[in-house]
Design a protein around this motif. Structure first.
Motif, mmCIF file in Angstrom:
data_model
loop_
_atom_site.group_PDB
_atom_site.id
_atom_site.type_symbol
_atom_site.label_atom_id
_atom_site.label_comp_id
_atom_site.label_asym_id
_atom_site.label_seq_id
_atom_site.Cartn_x
_atom_site.Cartn_y
_atom_site.Cartn_z
ATOM 1 N N HIS A 1 1.209 2.096 -2.344
ATOM 2 C CA HIS A 1 -0.267 2.513 -3.405
ATOM 3 C C HIS A 1 -1.375 2.284 -2.188
ATOM 4 C CE1 HIS A 1 2.012 1.222 -7.025
ATOM 5 N NE2 HIS A 1 1.609 2.835 -7.256
ATOM 6 N N SER B 1 1.822 -6.717 2.843
ATOM 7 C CA SER B 1 0.214 -6.365 2.921
ATOM 8 C C SER B 1 -0.614 -7.046 2.317
ATOM 9 C CB SER B 1 0.684 -5.390 1.828
ATOM 10 O OG SER B 1 1.326 -4.505 1.311
ATOM 11 N N ARG C 1 -2.377 0.068 2.798
ATOM 12 C CA ARG C 1 -1.358 -1.345 1.254
ATOM 13 C C ARG C 1 -2.300 -2.355 0.989
ATOM 14 N NH1 ARG C 1 2.090 -3.587 3.647
ATOM 15 N NH2 ARG C 1 3.266 -3.544 5.899
ATOM 16 N N TYR D 1 2.891 -2.972 -10.426
ATOM 17 C CA TYR D 1 2.572 -1.445 -9.456
ATOM 18 C C TYR D 1 3.431 -0.693 -10.502
ATOM 19 C CZ TYR D 1 -0.418 -3.534 -5.555
ATOM 20 O OH TYR D 1 -1.685 -4.132 -5.071
HETATM 21 O O1 C5P Z 1 3.563 -5.533 0.541
HETATM 22 P P1 C5P Z 1 4.033 -7.019 -0.282
HETATM 23 O O2 C5P Z 1 5.824 -6.822 -0.189
HETATM 24 O O3 C5P Z 1 2.973 -8.167 -0.679
HETATM 25 O O4 C5P Z 1 4.228 -6.011 -2.182
HETATM 26 C C1 C5P Z 1 4.937 -6.545 -2.981
HETATM 27 C C2 C5P Z 1 5.700 -5.483 -3.985
HETATM 28 O O5 C5P Z 1 3.704 -4.333 -4.256
HETATM 29 C C3 C5P Z 1 5.540 -4.196 -2.481
HETATM 30 O O6 C5P Z 1 7.329 -3.859 -3.008
HETATM 31 C C4 C5P Z 1 5.302 -2.871 -3.998
HETATM 32 O O7 C5P Z 1 6.134 -2.804 -4.857
HETATM 33 C C5 C5P Z 1 4.265 -3.387 -4.587
HETATM 34 N N1 C5P Z 1 2.599 -2.873 -3.869
HETATM 35 C C6 C5P Z 1 2.462 -1.526 -4.282
HETATM 36 N N2 C5P Z 1 1.457 -1.266 -3.091
HETATM 37 C C7 C5P Z 1 1.029 -2.173 -2.566
HETATM 38 C C8 C5P Z 1 0.759 -2.922 -2.398
HETATM 39 C C9 C5P Z 1 2.113 -3.861 -2.419
HETATM 40 O O8 C5P Z 1 3.482 -1.104 -4.494
HETATM 41 N N3 C5P Z 1 0.207 -1.876 -1.578
#
Ligand code: C5P
Length: 278
Positions: free
Chosen positions: A26, A140, A156, A186
């Motif tokens: 996202h 992220s 993200r 999410y």
């Molecule tokens: O980037 P990270 O590994 O911390 O993200 C964990 C999960 O959170 C991702 O696999 C995704 O499902 C969701 N996410 C998302 N949009 C973002 C950050 C995280 O959908 N900006």
């Protein structure tokens, strides 16, 4: 002698979900403050050169965490090894004081600390821009911990820019002992409905952003008891905001005596909740 580095928690002070992307992530707009100096909410990572790589995990929130290849500290270390083009054998010790599954960025902060510590201990010629690129591959939220202070996050969340400090009001941070998985929150956005896209945040430097977290509805959908924590904070005179995807909440108060009164009430009414003064 092992070298040690602190890995602080983070506080999202504004989290807008701008839309879902083709890659499943996202697009976000975030204002986040790294809480350095709150000793009870900082993990510690130690490293000493050794004959091979090992990780031990201790501390009040270390239980249940695995020190295998899935651990973000080990993943960060391997990325650094690939960057250096050689093994970086070390005995790592992580002391966990940040609860996990709380939205406080503990795992991401540990990963950022591992990148910085590995570079330091082995005197690697990896510049800050390269370290930020490695951090973005780990998660992220990892790059913002390399910047520290108050940070604007875009994309993200991994595209980070430093902001001027934004004054902190008297706050309480409450962890109700629940564990909420970020991916499920999410995913639940599609159940509860996406927030309307809003124009990008354009604030005067140093002005506090709106007290808003667009993941709140989805997090409560995934974990309904979160609503009880919010209600209790409202009852205590606080203005609550969910931390990231939960389960911790932060609440701001008009002054520190209102905050301290609420802290006392919480400690007696909800002894099972962990409460920190920020
Ligand atoms: O980037 P990270 O590994 O911390 O993200 C964990 C999960 O959170 C991702 O696999 C995704 O499902 C969701 N996410 C998302 N949009 C973002 C950050 C995280 O959908 N900006």
């Amino acid at each position: 002698m092992p070298r040690a580095i602190q890995a602080p928690a983070k506080l999202n002070r504004f989290l807008a979900v701008l839309g879902r992307r083709a890659d499943g992530f996202h697009d976000l707009e975030l204002v986040t403050t790294v809480l350095s100096g709150v000793a009870e909410l900082e993990d510690t990572l130690e490293a000493a050169p050794a004959s091979d790589l090992s990780l031990t995990i201790e501390g009040p929130f270390g239980e249940g965490l695995v020190a295998d290849e899935s651990n973000l500290v080990i993943r960060a270390w391997h990325l650094l090894e690939a960057e250096a083009g050689r093994a970086l054998p070390a005995k790592l010790r992580l002391v966990k004081r940040i609860p996990h599954g709380a939205g406080l960025g503990g795992g991401s902060s540990d990963a950022a600390a591992a990148l910085r510590l590995g570079r330091q201990v082995f005197d690697l010629k990896v510049d800050d821009a390269r370290l930020l690129a490695l951090a973005a591959r780990l998660g992220s939220d990892v790059p913002l911990f390399l910047l520290g202070g108050t940070v604007l996050g875009l994309g993200r969340g991994e595209r980070v820019m430093p902001l001027r400090p934004i004054p902190m009001e008297p706050m309480l941070l409450v962890h109700p002992g629940l564990h909420v998985g970020t991916p499920s929150v999410y995913r639940a956005l599609s159940q509860v409905g996406y927030p309307l896209p809003e124009p990008c945040l354009s604030l005067a430097e140093g002005a506090p952003p709106p007290w808003r977290n667009d993941l709140t509805g989805a997090a409560i959908w995934v974990c309904p008891p979160l609503a009880e924590v919010r209600a209790a904070l409202l009852d205590a005179g606080g203005d609550p905001l969910l931390c990231g995807s939960g389960s911790a909440w932060v609440a701001r108060f008009t002054d520190s005596s209102a905050r301290d009164g609420a802290m006392e009430a919480f400690t007696s009414r909800h002894p099972e909740w962990r409460v920190w003064r920020i």
